[in-house]
Design a protein around this motif. Structure first.
Motif, short mmCIF file in Angstrom:
data_model
loop_
_atom_site.label_atom_id
_atom_site.label_comp_id
_atom_site.label_asym_id
_atom_site.label_seq_id
_atom_site.Cartn_x
_atom_site.Cartn_y
_atom_site.Cartn_z
N GLU A 12 0.82 -1.23 0.00
CA GLU A 12 0.00 0.00 0.00
C GLU A 12 0.85 1.27 0.00
O GLU A 12 0.51 2.25 -0.66
CB GLU A 12 -0.93 0.02 1.21
CG GLU A 12 -1.84 1.25 1.22
CD GLU A 12 -2.89 1.21 2.30
OE1 GLU A 12 -3.93 1.87 2.12
OE2 GLU A 12 -2.68 0.54 3.33
N PHE A 240 -4.48 4.71 7.92
CA PHE A 240 -5.63 5.07 7.08
C PHE A 240 -5.54 6.53 6.65
O PHE A 240 -5.69 6.85 5.45
CB PHE A 240 -6.93 4.83 7.84
CG PHE A 240 -8.14 5.38 7.14
CD1 PHE A 240 -8.59 4.83 5.95
CD2 PHE A 240 -8.81 6.48 7.65
CE1 PHE A 240 -9.69 5.36 5.29
CE2 PHE A 240 -9.92 7.02 7.01
CZ PHE A 240 -10.36 6.45 5.82
N ARG A 245 -6.58 5.89 0.71
CA ARG A 245 -7.97 5.61 1.07
C ARG A 245 -8.65 6.83 1.68
O ARG A 245 -9.87 6.89 1.77
CB ARG A 245 -8.03 4.43 2.06
CG ARG A 245 -7.63 3.09 1.47
CD ARG A 245 -7.57 2.03 2.56
NE ARG A 245 -6.41 2.18 3.42
CZ ARG A 245 -6.36 1.76 4.68
NH1 ARG A 245 -7.41 1.21 5.24
NH2 ARG A 245 -5.25 1.90 5.38
#
Length: 264
Positions: A12, A240, A245
């Motif tokens: 990610e 996060f 995202r």
């Protein structure tokens, strides 16, 4: 290596360069390992070197202008800049005694550690982010910005409130330039330092560690979920907010305190 109780996408943050201040202990260490495990190139800083550390480590006193300049110069020299800056360093060493027990030196230390360290690092890394029209800055504040405790941490609480206000203003300025800025405000997080404090209080009061932990929670007015937070829980929120995202989350301040703050 820090363990996380969930599966992590190991790609990610691939290609992203991250600096976490205070990344050798507690929440900072958990955040550093969370992003490292997700593929980030990581760097961190603290006054003393850790036993085990992924990525680049810069020993420096972040409460001084000289220390932050050293960090900026080293990271730019070694990594060419950063994409994600997480200003996690903070804390209080002030004595008890309330407002009248705090000296000018106590106030200066709290402001330099909890506010000016972030201001100086942001100022050092923002030009590169602006040039690339890309970057993420995350400030770690505290619920004491809204729920200040006066006995020994009034200067700390005031500095964290200033950090949150600064973060909001910076977000308004930097959003149009492609840089997201957000804040996390943790409550009582049971880091190693907090556990050591609990054990000291238990010995001092002649009670169990569970009883000492409960006393600490009650000093905050209670924690509705019945326990302190964990560093890995803060790390997951940080992951996060700094990821793609959360591309439309900007100028926000997220409280993670188990429900401690009793107001909307």
């Amino acid at each position: 290596m820090h363990k996380f109780p969930y599966e992590i996408d190991q790609t990610e943050f691939k290609g992203r360069r991250v600096l976490v201040t205070g990344g050798t202990k507690g929440m900072g260490q958990a955040i550093l390992h969370r992003l490292h495990n997700a593929g980030a190139t990581v760097a961190s800083t603290a006054r003393s070197a850790p036993v085990e550390h992924p990525g680049l480590f810069i020993p420096a006193d972040i409460s001084t202008a000289e220390g932050t300049a050293k960090i900026v110069d080293t990271v730019i020299g070694e990594l060419g800049g950063i994409d994600i800056l997480i200003n996690n360093v903070g804390g209080s060493v002030a004595p008890g005694g309330g407002a009248l027990g705090l000296s000018d030196e106590d106030w200066a230390y709290s402001l330099n550690t909890n506010l000016m360290a972030a201001v100086r690092l942001d100022r050092g890394f923002l030009p590169g982010m602006i040039d690339r029209q890309d970057g993420v800055i995350l400030h770690i504040s505290s619920i004491q910005r809204r729920l200040p405790l006066f006995e020994a941490t009034l200067a700390y609480a005031s500095a964290k409130a200033a950090l949150s206000t600064y973060s909001k203003g910076l977000a308004k300025e930097m959003g149009p330039k492609g840089i997201r800025v957000n804040t996390i405000s943790p409550g009582f997080i049971e880091t190693t330092a907090a556990t050591n404090l609990i054990n000291r209080l238990a010995t001092q009061d002649g009670c169990s560690a569970d009883e000492a932990r409960d006393k600490l929670m009650q000093s905050l007015g209670g924690i509705p979920i019945g326990r302190p937070g964990r560093p890995d829980e803060v790390a997951e929120l940080a992951a996060f907010l700094t990821s793609n995202r959360a591309m439309s989350i900007h100028g926000a301040d997220y409280t993670i305190d188990g429900g401690t703050v009793p107001t909307v």
